[in-house]
Scaffold this motif. Structure first.
Motif, PDB file in Angstrom:
ATOM      1  N   GLY A   1       0.802  -1.221   0.000  1.00 44.01           N
ATOM      2  CA  GLY A   1       0.000   0.000   0.000  1.00 44.01           C
ATOM      3  C   GLY A   1       0.831   1.266   0.000  1.00 44.01           C
ATOM      4  O   GLY A   1       0.567   2.207  -0.757  1.00 44.01           O
ATOM      5  N   SER A   2       1.867   1.304   0.818  1.00 43.92           N
ATOM      6  CA  SER A   2       2.680   2.519   0.910  1.00 43.92           C
ATOM      7  C   SER A   2       3.532   2.734  -0.335  1.00 43.92           C
ATOM      8  O   SER A   2       3.826   3.863  -0.708  1.00 43.92           O
ATOM      9  CB  SER A   2       3.584   2.452   2.146  1.00 43.92           C
ATOM     10  N   SER A   3       3.913   1.649  -1.014  1.00 42.46           N
ATOM     11  CA  SER A   3       4.812   1.773  -2.161  1.00 42.46           C
ATOM     12  C   SER A   3       4.087   2.014  -3.483  1.00 42.46           C
ATOM     13  O   SER A   3       4.627   2.671  -4.383  1.00 42.46           O
ATOM     14  CB  SER A   3       5.669   0.503  -2.292  1.00 42.46           C
ATOM     15  N   TYR A   4       2.866   1.496  -3.598  1.00 40.60           N
ATOM     16  CA  TYR A   4       2.219   1.512  -4.914  1.00 40.60           C
ATOM     17  C   TYR A   4       0.864   2.202  -4.939  1.00 40.60           C
ATOM     18  O   TYR A   4       0.160   2.134  -5.952  1.00 40.60           O
ATOM     19  CB  TYR A   4       2.081   0.080  -5.441  1.00 40.60           C
ATOM     20  N   ALA A   5       0.503   2.888  -3.858  1.00 43.61           N
ATOM     21  CA  ALA A   5      -0.800   3.558  -3.828  1.00 43.61           C
ATOM     22  C   ALA A   5      -0.942   4.560  -4.968  1.00 43.61           C
ATOM     23  O   ALA A   5      -1.961   4.583  -5.672  1.00 43.61           O
ATOM     24  CB  ALA A   5      -1.001   4.250  -2.483  1.00 43.61           C
ATOM     25  N   GLY A   6       0.066   5.404  -5.163  1.00 50.06           N
ATOM     26  CA  GLY A   6      -0.011   6.433  -6.186  1.00 50.06           C
ATOM     27  C   GLY A   6      -0.150   5.853  -7.579  1.00 50.06           C
ATOM     28  O   GLY A   6      -0.974   6.304  -8.384  1.00 50.06           O
ATOM     29  N   ARG A   7       0.658   4.825  -7.887  1.00 55.95           N
ATOM     30  CA  ARG A   7       0.612   4.254  -9.224  1.00 55.95           C
ATOM     31  C   ARG A   7      -0.692   3.506  -9.481  1.00 55.95           C
ATOM     32  O   ARG A   7      -1.256   3.582 -10.577  1.00 55.95           O
ATOM     33  CB  ARG A   7       1.816   3.332  -9.423  1.00 55.95           C
ATOM     34  N   LEU A   8      -1.200   2.796  -8.471  1.00 57.79           N
ATOM     35  CA  LEU A   8      -2.450   2.061  -8.654  1.00 57.79           C
ATOM     36  C   LEU A   8      -3.619   3.030  -8.840  1.00 57.79           C
ATOM     37  O   LEU A   8      -4.503   2.812  -9.680  1.00 57.79           O
ATOM     38  CB  LEU A   8      -2.690   1.148  -7.447  1.00 57.79           C
ATOM     39  N   ARG A   9      -3.626   4.125  -8.102  1.00 58.83           N
ATOM     40  CA  ARG A   9      -4.702   5.114  -8.259  1.00 58.83           C
ATOM     41  C   ARG A   9      -4.595   5.822  -9.614  1.00 58.83           C
ATOM     42  O   ARG A   9      -5.610   6.172 -10.226  1.00 58.83           O
ATOM     43  CB  ARG A   9      -4.638   6.127  -7.116  1.00 58.83           C
ATOM     44  N   THR A  10      -3.378   6.044 -10.070  1.00 58.52           N
ATOM     45  CA  THR A  10      -3.203   6.672 -11.384  1.00 58.52           C
ATOM     46  C   THR A  10      -3.783   5.790 -12.490  1.00 58.52           C
ATOM     47  O   THR A  10      -4.469   6.269 -13.404  1.00 58.52           O
ATOM     48  CB  THR A  10      -1.709   6.922 -11.654  1.00 58.52           C
ATOM     49  N   ILE A  11      -3.516   4.491 -12.417  1.00 60.24           N
ATOM     50  CA  ILE A  11      -4.079   3.556 -13.394  1.00 60.24           C
ATOM     51  C   ILE A  11      -5.602   3.584 -13.330  1.00 60.24           C
ATOM     52  O   ILE A  11      -6.287   3.632 -14.358  1.00 60.24           O
ATOM     53  CB  ILE A  11      -3.554   2.128 -13.126  1.00 60.24           C
ATOM     54  N   GLY A  12      -6.141   3.565 -12.092  1.00 57.55           N
ATOM     55  CA  GLY A  12      -7.585   3.562 -11.935  1.00 57.55           C
ATOM     56  C   GLY A  12      -8.239   4.803 -12.533  1.00 57.55           C
ATOM     57  O   GLY A  12      -9.255   4.708 -13.224  1.00 57.55           O
ATOM     58  N   ARG A  13      -7.669   5.976 -12.294  1.00 61.17           N
ATOM     59  CA  ARG A  13      -8.271   7.209 -12.811  1.00 61.17           C
ATOM     60  C   ARG A  13      -8.151   7.300 -14.337  1.00 61.17           C
ATOM     61  O   ARG A  13      -9.004   7.875 -15.010  1.00 61.17           O
ATOM     62  CB  ARG A  13      -7.618   8.432 -12.165  1.00 61.17           C
ATOM     63  N   ALA A  14      -7.066   6.699 -14.895  1.00 64.21           N
ATOM     64  CA  ALA A  14      -6.898   6.728 -16.344  1.00 64.21           C
ATOM     65  C   ALA A  14      -7.891   5.797 -17.042  1.00 64.21           C
ATOM     66  O   ALA A  14      -8.425   6.128 -18.106  1.00 64.21           O
ATOM     67  CB  ALA A  14      -5.468   6.333 -16.706  1.00 64.21           C
ATOM     68  N   LEU A  15      -8.159   4.636 -16.456  1.00 68.71           N
ATOM     69  CA  LEU A  15      -9.008   3.642 -17.099  1.00 68.71           C
ATOM     70  C   LEU A  15     -10.488   3.786 -16.743  1.00 68.71           C
ATOM     71  O   LEU A  15     -11.358   3.338 -17.488  1.00 68.71           O
ATOM     72  CB  LEU A  15      -8.530   2.233 -16.738  1.00 68.71           C
ATOM     73  N   VAL A  16     -10.760   4.384 -15.586  1.00 69.03           N
ATOM     74  CA  VAL A  16     -12.149   4.564 -15.144  1.00 69.03           C
ATOM     75  C   VAL A  16     -12.322   6.052 -14.840  1.00 69.03           C
ATOM     76  O   VAL A  16     -12.154   6.486 -13.697  1.00 69.03           O
ATOM     77  CB  VAL A  16     -12.468   3.700 -13.900  1.00 69.03           C
ATOM     78  N   PRO A  17     -12.631   6.859 -15.843  1.00 68.17           N
ATOM     79  CA  PRO A  17     -12.684   8.318 -15.661  1.00 68.17           C
ATOM     80  C   PRO A  17     -13.627   8.774 -14.557  1.00 68.17           C
ATOM     81  O   PRO A  17     -13.457   9.866 -14.018  1.00 68.17           O
ATOM     82  CB  PRO A  17     -13.156   8.821 -17.026  1.00 68.17           C
ATOM     83  N   ALA A  18     -14.611   7.950 -14.203  1.00 65.38           N
ATOM     84  CA  ALA A  18     -15.554   8.350 -13.156  1.00 65.38           C
ATOM     85  C   ALA A  18     -14.934   8.278 -11.762  1.00 65.38           C
ATOM     86  O   ALA A  18     -15.539   8.731 -10.788  1.00 65.38           O
ATOM     87  CB  ALA A  18     -16.802   7.467 -13.203  1.00 65.38           C
ATOM     88  N   SER A  19     -13.730   7.731 -11.661  1.00 64.74           N
ATOM     89  CA  SER A  19     -13.093   7.614 -10.343  1.00 64.74           C
ATOM     90  C   SER A  19     -12.855   8.995  -9.755  1.00 64.74           C
ATOM     91  O   SER A  19     -12.346   9.887 -10.440  1.00 64.74           O
ATOM     92  CB  SER A  19     -11.753   6.877 -10.463  1.00 64.74           C
ATOM     93  N   PRO A  20     -13.217   9.186  -8.484  1.00 65.40           N
ATOM     94  CA  PRO A  20     -12.989  10.501  -7.864  1.00 65.40           C
ATOM     95  C   PRO A  20     -11.505  10.741  -7.629  1.00 65.40           C
ATOM     96  O   PRO A  20     -10.737   9.789  -7.468  1.00 65.40           O
ATOM     97  CB  PRO A  20     -13.747  10.392  -6.539  1.00 65.40           C
ATOM     98  N   PRO A  21     -11.082  11.990  -7.627  1.00 65.72           N
ATOM     99  CA  PRO A  21      -9.677  12.275  -7.318  1.00 65.72           C
ATOM    100  C   PRO A  21      -9.385  11.921  -5.866  1.00 65.72           C
ATOM    101  O   PRO A  21     -10.296  11.884  -5.031  1.00 65.72           O
ATOM    102  CB  PRO A  21      -9.563  13.788  -7.562  1.00 65.72           C
TER     103      PRO A  21
END
Length: 335
Positions: free
Chosen positions: A91-111
Motif C-alpha cells: 500500500g505505501s509503495s504503490y498507492a499512487g501508481r495504482l490510483r493513477t491507473i484507476g483514474r486513467a481507465l475509469v474516468p468516473a473515479s474521484p480524485p
C-alpha cells in the motif's frame, strides 16, 4: 512488457487476468525492465486480491475506486488454503501508481482526497545505531549483500551523496589529494565532496577493489529503500534506515565539525535551488585546500549537548556549551 508474468498465479488464473494486468501496465508506459518488473509485481498483487474477492473481470470492476481501495487496504483476503495476505509494503509503495491507473481507465473515479502530511522525520543516526547497522552487515548470511549495504552506508554517511550521485559512479571517482579523500559524484553536474575522515578507509578500500567498475551496482531506477529491504533489514525489529537519515547523519557531522556553511552547501549539492544559489554567491569563497580540510572534519569541534559521531570520528576540541541567561527574582531573564 507482454512477456512479463507475475509470480503466484496459476496458468488458469493468468489466462483470466492477463489482459487486465497488461492493460494496467501499459497505462503507466514503463520504459525500462526495472519499471516493468515493479509495476508488473504490483498488478500481480492486485490480481491475486481480486481473484480471491470474486471481482468482476471488467475494466470498471477491476480498476474502479472500490477495487483499488480494496487492494490498498491490505490484510488477509479469502479463506482457507487459497487465502492471500497482501505484502506489508504494498500500500505505501504503490498507492499512487495504482490510483493513477484507476483514474486513467475509469474516468468516473474521484480524485484522491487532499492530505497535508509531513514527511517522515529523517533524524541523523546515532553512533549506537550505526554500530548496529555495521554489525548487521558483518554477520549477514549473504556476505555480498552485507558488504553492499555497508558500503552504501559508508558512502552516504561519508559524503552525503544522493542516489543520483551514486548511479554509475566508479572506483575512479574516489581520489586522494594532499588534504583529503575526495569523491566526485556521477551525473550531468558532478561535484567534488571531501570524505569524512572516519569514512575514508572503507571507501578507499572499495574504490581500489572496484577500479573502473561501479562502486555500487545501482541502476537509475534503483530505490535505496528497496535495496535496504532486500538485505532483510526490518524496521519493525530495528529502526528506519533510509537514504534521508544517512544523508542527515553526514550533514550533522559536518555541521558539528564546524565546516563553513559555503562548503556544506557546495558539497550537499543544494546550489541548484535559487535561494541557496543566491546565498552561496555572497559567502566567502573557499579554495580547494580550505574546502577539503574543512569538510573532512577529522579534528573539528563537537557540541557537548546531543553528541553525534560516526564510529572512529575524532572531535578532540569540544565546543563550550551555551548557558541560559541567569533569571532575576521576577522570573525574567536578565539582559
Amino acid at each position: 512488457m507482454l512477456a512479463y508474468r507475475p509470480e503466484g498465479l496459476t496458468d488458469a488464473e493468468w489466462a483470466d487476468v492477463a489482459d487486465l494486468v497488461h492493460l494496467g501496465m501499459a497505462t503507466l508506459v514503463p520504459r525500462t525492465r526495472e519499471q516493468v518488473r515493479r509495476i508488473g509485481w504490483a498488478l500481480g498483487v492486485h490480481a491475486r486480491v481480486h481473484l480471491r474477492s470474486g471481482t468482476s473481470r471488467t475494466v470498471p470492476g477491476w480498476y474502479g475506486p472500490h477495487a483499488v481501495a480494496t487492494s490498498l487496504a491490505g490484510g488477509r483476503i479469502g479463506r482457507g488454503k487459497s487465502a492471500y495476505t497482501v505484502p506489508a509494503r504494498f500500500g505505501s509503495s504503490y498507492a499512487g501508481r495504482l490510483r493513477t491507473i484507476g483514474r486513467a481507465l475509469v474516468p468516473a473515479s474521484p480524485p484522491p482526497p487532499k492530505r497535508f502530511t509531513a514527511y517522515p522525520r529523517q533524524e541523523p543516526l546515532t553512533a549506537a545505531e550505526l554500530e548496529e547497522v555495521f554489525d548487521f552487515c558483518a554477520t549477514h548470511g549473504k556476505p555480498a549483500l552485507g558488504r553492499r549495504l555497508a558500503l552504501l552506508v559508508w558512502l552516504i554517511c561519508g559524503t552525503g551523496a544522493k542516489r543520483a550521485d551514486l548511479v554509475g559512479a566508479t572506483g575512479i571517482a574516489v581520489q586522494v589529494t594532499e588534504h583529503a579523500v575526495v569523491f566526485t559524484t556521477a551525473g550531468p553536474t558532478p561535484r567534488r565532496i571531501p570524505v569524512l575522515g572516519a569514512c575514508e578507509a572503507p571507501i578507499l578500500d572499495a574504490a581500489l577493489a572496484a577500479g573502473d567498475a561501479p562502486l555500487l551496482d545501482l541502476s537509475a531506477d534503483t530505490d535505496i529503500g528497496d535495496l535496504v529491504i532486500a538485505t532483510g533489514w526490518r524496521v519493525a525489529d530495528r529502526f528506519p534506515l533510509t537514504a534521508g537519515r544517512l544523508r542527515a547523519t553526514w550533514l550533522a557531522a559536518v555541521l558539528a565539525g564546524g565546516a563553513p556553511f559555503a562548503g556544506v552547501l557546495a558539497a550537499a549539492g543544494l546550489t541548484g535551488e535559487k535561494t541557496f544559489a543566491d546565498l552561496l554567491a555572497r559567502l566567502p569563497a573557499l579554495d580547494d585546500a580550505a574546502y577539503e580540510t574543512a569538510l573532512r572534519c577529522s579534528d573539528g569541534p563537537l557540541p557537548v549537548a546531543g553528541q553525534l559521531t560516526l564510529p572512529g570520528l575524532r572531535h578532540p576540541a569540544l565546543r563550550v556549551p551555551l548557558l541560559d541567561a541567569p533569571r532575576t527574582s521576577t522570573g525574567r531573564k536578565s539582559a
